[in-house]
Design a protein around this motif. Structure first.
Motif, PDB file in Angstrom:
ATOM      1  N   VAL A 121      19.772   6.057 -20.116  1.00  0.00           N
ATOM      2  CA  VAL A 121      18.621   6.817 -19.620  1.00  0.00           C
ATOM      3  C   VAL A 121      17.783   7.358 -20.776  1.00  0.00           C
ATOM      4  O   VAL A 121      16.556   7.441 -20.691  1.00  0.00           O
ATOM      5  N   ARG A 122      18.448   7.715 -21.876  1.00  0.00           N
ATOM      6  CA  ARG A 122      17.766   8.219 -23.083  1.00  0.00           C
ATOM      7  C   ARG A 122      18.154   7.328 -24.273  1.00  0.00           C
ATOM      8  O   ARG A 122      18.768   7.795 -25.232  1.00  0.00           O
ATOM      9  N   PRO A 123      17.815   6.069 -24.246  1.00  0.00           N
ATOM     10  CA  PRO A 123      18.312   5.144 -25.270  1.00  0.00           C
ATOM     11  C   PRO A 123      17.908   5.485 -26.696  1.00  0.00           C
ATOM     12  O   PRO A 123      18.690   5.258 -27.629  1.00  0.00           O
ATOM     13  N   ALA A 124      16.724   6.030 -26.880  1.00  0.00           N
ATOM     14  CA  ALA A 124      16.264   6.319 -28.240  1.00  0.00           C
ATOM     15  C   ALA A 124      16.988   7.510 -28.845  1.00  0.00           C
ATOM     16  O   ALA A 124      16.941   7.706 -30.065  1.00  0.00           O
ATOM     17  N   ARG A 125      17.677   8.273 -28.021  1.00  0.00           N
ATOM     18  CA  ARG A 125      18.294   9.503 -28.513  1.00  0.00           C
ATOM     19  C   ARG A 125      19.725   9.293 -29.004  1.00  0.00           C
ATOM     20  O   ARG A 125      20.291  10.173 -29.671  1.00  0.00           O
ATOM     21  N   VAL A 126      20.338   8.163 -28.682  1.00  0.00           N
ATOM     22  CA  VAL A 126      21.762   7.961 -28.946  1.00  0.00           C
ATOM     23  C   VAL A 126      21.948   6.901 -30.032  1.00  0.00           C
ATOM     24  O   VAL A 126      21.426   5.798 -29.932  1.00  0.00           O
ATOM     25  N   ARG A 127      22.739   7.242 -31.064  1.00  0.00           N
ATOM     26  CA  ARG A 127      22.989   6.324 -32.176  1.00  0.00           C
ATOM     27  C   ARG A 127      24.217   5.455 -31.934  1.00  0.00           C
ATOM     28  O   ARG A 127      24.194   4.249 -32.155  1.00  0.00           O
ATOM     29  N   ARG A 128      25.327   6.067 -31.497  1.00  0.00           N
ATOM     30  CA  ARG A 128      26.568   5.353 -31.230  1.00  0.00           C
ATOM     31  C   ARG A 128      27.239   5.968 -29.999  1.00  0.00           C
ATOM     32  O   ARG A 128      27.146   7.176 -29.766  1.00  0.00           O
ATOM     33  N   VAL A 129      27.956   5.126 -29.254  1.00  0.00           N
ATOM     34  CA  VAL A 129      28.716   5.577 -28.085  1.00  0.00           C
ATOM     35  C   VAL A 129      30.148   5.073 -28.215  1.00  0.00           C
ATOM     36  O   VAL A 129      30.369   3.875 -28.430  1.00  0.00           O
ATOM     37  N   VAL A 130      31.114   5.977 -28.091  1.00  0.00           N
ATOM     38  CA  VAL A 130      32.527   5.605 -28.020  1.00  0.00           C
ATOM     39  C   VAL A 130      33.013   5.916 -26.612  1.00  0.00           C
ATOM     40  O   VAL A 130      32.975   7.069 -26.169  1.00  0.00           O
ATOM     41  N   ASP A 131      33.453   4.881 -25.930  1.00  0.00           N
ATOM     42  CA  ASP A 131      33.892   4.956 -24.537  1.00  0.00           C
ATOM     43  C   ASP A 131      35.411   4.817 -24.511  1.00  0.00           C
ATOM     44  O   ASP A 131      35.952   3.727 -24.701  1.00  0.00           O
ATOM     45  N   LEU A 132      36.113   5.934 -24.317  1.00  0.00           N
ATOM     46  CA  LEU A 132      37.573   5.935 -24.243  1.00  0.00           C
ATOM     47  C   LEU A 132      37.998   5.833 -22.780  1.00  0.00           C
ATOM     48  O   LEU A 132      37.850   6.788 -22.017  1.00  0.00           O
ATOM     49  N   GLU A 133      38.448   4.656 -22.363  1.00  0.00           N
ATOM     50  CA  GLU A 133      38.966   4.478 -21.008  1.00  0.00           C
ATOM     51  C   GLU A 133      37.935   4.830 -19.940  1.00  0.00           C
ATOM     52  O   GLU A 133      38.271   5.407 -18.900  1.00  0.00           O
ATOM     53  N   GLY A 134      36.685   4.485 -20.189  1.00  0.00           N
ATOM     54  CA  GLY A 134      35.645   4.643 -19.178  1.00  0.00           C
ATOM     55  C   GLY A 134      35.310   3.277 -18.612  1.00  0.00           C
ATOM     56  O   GLY A 134      34.921   2.366 -19.356  1.00  0.00           O
ATOM     57  N   PHE A 135      35.437   3.119 -17.299  1.00  0.00           N
ATOM     58  CA  PHE A 135      35.261   1.805 -16.682  1.00  0.00           C
ATOM     59  C   PHE A 135      34.168   1.769 -15.629  1.00  0.00           C
ATOM     60  O   PHE A 135      33.932   0.723 -15.029  1.00  0.00           O
ATOM     61  N   GLY A 136      33.489   2.889 -15.381  1.00  0.00           N
ATOM     62  CA  GLY A 136      32.721   2.975 -14.151  1.00  0.00           C
ATOM     63  C   GLY A 136      33.679   3.305 -13.017  1.00  0.00           C
ATOM     64  O   GLY A 136      34.839   3.665 -13.244  1.00  0.00           O
ATOM     65  N   LEU A 137      33.221   3.172 -11.794  1.00  0.00           N
ATOM     66  CA  LEU A 137      34.062   3.467 -10.639  1.00  0.00           C
ATOM     67  C   LEU A 137      34.244   2.209  -9.793  1.00  0.00           C
ATOM     68  O   LEU A 137      33.667   1.154 -10.080  1.00  0.00           O
ATOM     69  N   THR A 138      35.067   2.333  -8.756  1.00  0.00           N
ATOM     70  CA  THR A 138      35.335   1.205  -7.875  1.00  0.00           C
ATOM     71  C   THR A 138      34.067   0.791  -7.140  1.00  0.00           C
ATOM     72  O   THR A 138      33.324   1.634  -6.639  1.00  0.00           O
ATOM     73  N   ARG A 139      33.821  -0.503  -7.100  1.00  0.00           N
ATOM     74  CA  ARG A 139      32.655  -1.034  -6.391  1.00  0.00           C
ATOM     75  C   ARG A 139      32.712  -0.641  -4.914  1.00  0.00           C
ATOM     76  O   ARG A 139      33.768  -0.680  -4.286  1.00  0.00           O
ATOM     77  N   THR A 140      31.587  -0.244  -4.367  1.00  0.00           N
ATOM     78  CA  THR A 140      31.512   0.083  -2.942  1.00  0.00           C
ATOM     79  C   THR A 140      30.561  -0.881  -2.240  1.00  0.00           C
ATOM     80  O   THR A 140      29.784  -1.592  -2.880  1.00  0.00           O
ATOM     81  N   ARG A 141      30.637  -0.882  -0.911  1.00  0.00           N
ATOM     82  CA  ARG A 141      29.754  -1.710  -0.088  1.00  0.00           C
ATOM     83  C   ARG A 141      28.967  -0.809   0.853  1.00  0.00           C
ATOM     84  O   ARG A 141      29.423   0.296   1.203  1.00  0.00           O
ATOM     85  N   PRO A 142      27.798  -1.238   1.311  1.00  0.00           N
ATOM     86  CA  PRO A 142      27.010  -0.409   2.224  1.00  0.00           C
ATOM     87  C   PRO A 142      27.767   0.019   3.472  1.00  0.00           C
ATOM     88  O   PRO A 142      27.561   1.137   3.973  1.00  0.00           O
ATOM     89  N   ASP A 143      28.678  -0.829   3.964  1.00  0.00           N
ATOM     90  CA  ASP A 143      29.391  -0.458   5.187  1.00  0.00           C
ATOM     91  C   ASP A 143      30.411   0.648   4.959  1.00  0.00           C
ATOM     92  O   ASP A 143      30.999   1.162   5.915  1.00  0.00           O
TER      93      ASP A 143
END
Length: 297
Positions: A121-143
């Protein structure tokens, strides 16, 4: 366990909430922002900070509703927690401590999800990102939507509660039950920061029970991937070899198919840490510290 870097606490107001911020290192050193995961606290990074070799000014806040930060649900009209608020809280934290220049962000689990969204969302503001065990969440469906919203309405009628414990040692034992790799001294340290004694003489977890409520909004992975695609910073994903969290979030989706979501990041690299579970910064702090410092160099 030897604490080599003593932290200091500060309380500031972010977006109307009294927010607890923990600092390690000396002001003037390069700033490194660390964001903890769900049902955790900023002090969780102590072992990782102790293992770092370079001089850093590490800044870690307790997210809203965790640790010593205020609980929004204590105010009328607020019953739930929303991911956009975490993103806005992170921006407020950065505005306060580093309003100019690019930032380096380390997030664990939920905190990793927030920093990856923020970097898109703020790409110009961030130099490096370290993601420790971050996967997003479980995919959902509209139903899934009708049932999800109905469960949330039901839970509003009877708010969830967190279990209490008869002693701080019992809290430490609870932490070790979740993570059998956690040594006694680290468990005792975390229990002292993760809980406090209440008026009834029981130890309660420093987290709002409302975090356990069903999220009434669906997790739309296509939208998240569209945000990740905007990330300009290199992203280091550090995953535990024995990550039960990955399998839980993937749910019934085959892991290789699940991992396709990471292709959205323009510059993504992955490292697997052996002999570690979801709390890999507790299990292998020296290994994780080395990976972070090499990546940020």
């Amino acid at each position: 366990m030897t604490i080599t870097e003593t932290s200091r606490s500060e309380f500031i107001t972010l977006r109307g909430l009294r927010t607890h911020v923990r600092h390690w290192g000396k002001p003037g050193a390069p700033k490194l922002f660390m964001l903890h995961g769900w049902m955790d606290v900023a002090a969780s990074f102590q072992f990782l900070v102790d293992a770092m070799e370079r001089d850093w000014h590490v800044i870690a806040m307790d997210w809203r509703g965790f640790g010593e930060t205020d609980y929004p649900t204590r105010h009328p009209g607020t019953s739930s927690y929303w991911f956009p608020d975490y993103v806005a809280d992170l921006e407020a934290l950065l505005d306060h401590y580093q309003p100019e220049g690019q930032v380096d962000l380390v997030g664990h689990s939920m905190g990793a999800n927030v920093v990856c969204i923020y970097a898109g969302v703020r790409p110009a503001r961030v130099r490096r990102v370290v993601d420790l065990e971050g996967f997003g969440l479980t995919r959902t469906r509209p139903d899934h939507a009708p049932g999800r919203l109905a469960r949330w309405l039901d839970e509003l009628r009877e708010q969830p509660a967190l279990r209490t414990y008869e002693s701080e040692a019992a809290v430490a034992a609870r932490l070790q039950k979740t993570n059998p790799r956690l040594p006694d001294d680290r468990a005792a340290f975390l229990a002292a920061h993760w809980s406090r004694r209440n008026a009834e003489g029981q130890w309660e977890i420093l987290g709002d029970a409302a975090h356990k409520m069903t999220n009434p909004t669906l997790y739309r992975i296509d939208e998240i991937m569209a945000i990740w695609a905007k990330v300009q910073a290199p992203v280091l994903h550090v995953e535990a070899r024995d990550s039960a969290t990955l399998k839980h979030i993937a749910h019934k989706q085959p892991l290789e198919e699940f991992r396709e979501r990471f292709r959205a990041f323009p510059d993504f690299r992955e490292v697997i840490v052996d002999d570690a579970g979801h709390m890999l910064h507790h299990d292998q702090p020296r290994v994780v510290a080395r990976l972070i410092e090499e990546f940020l160099a």
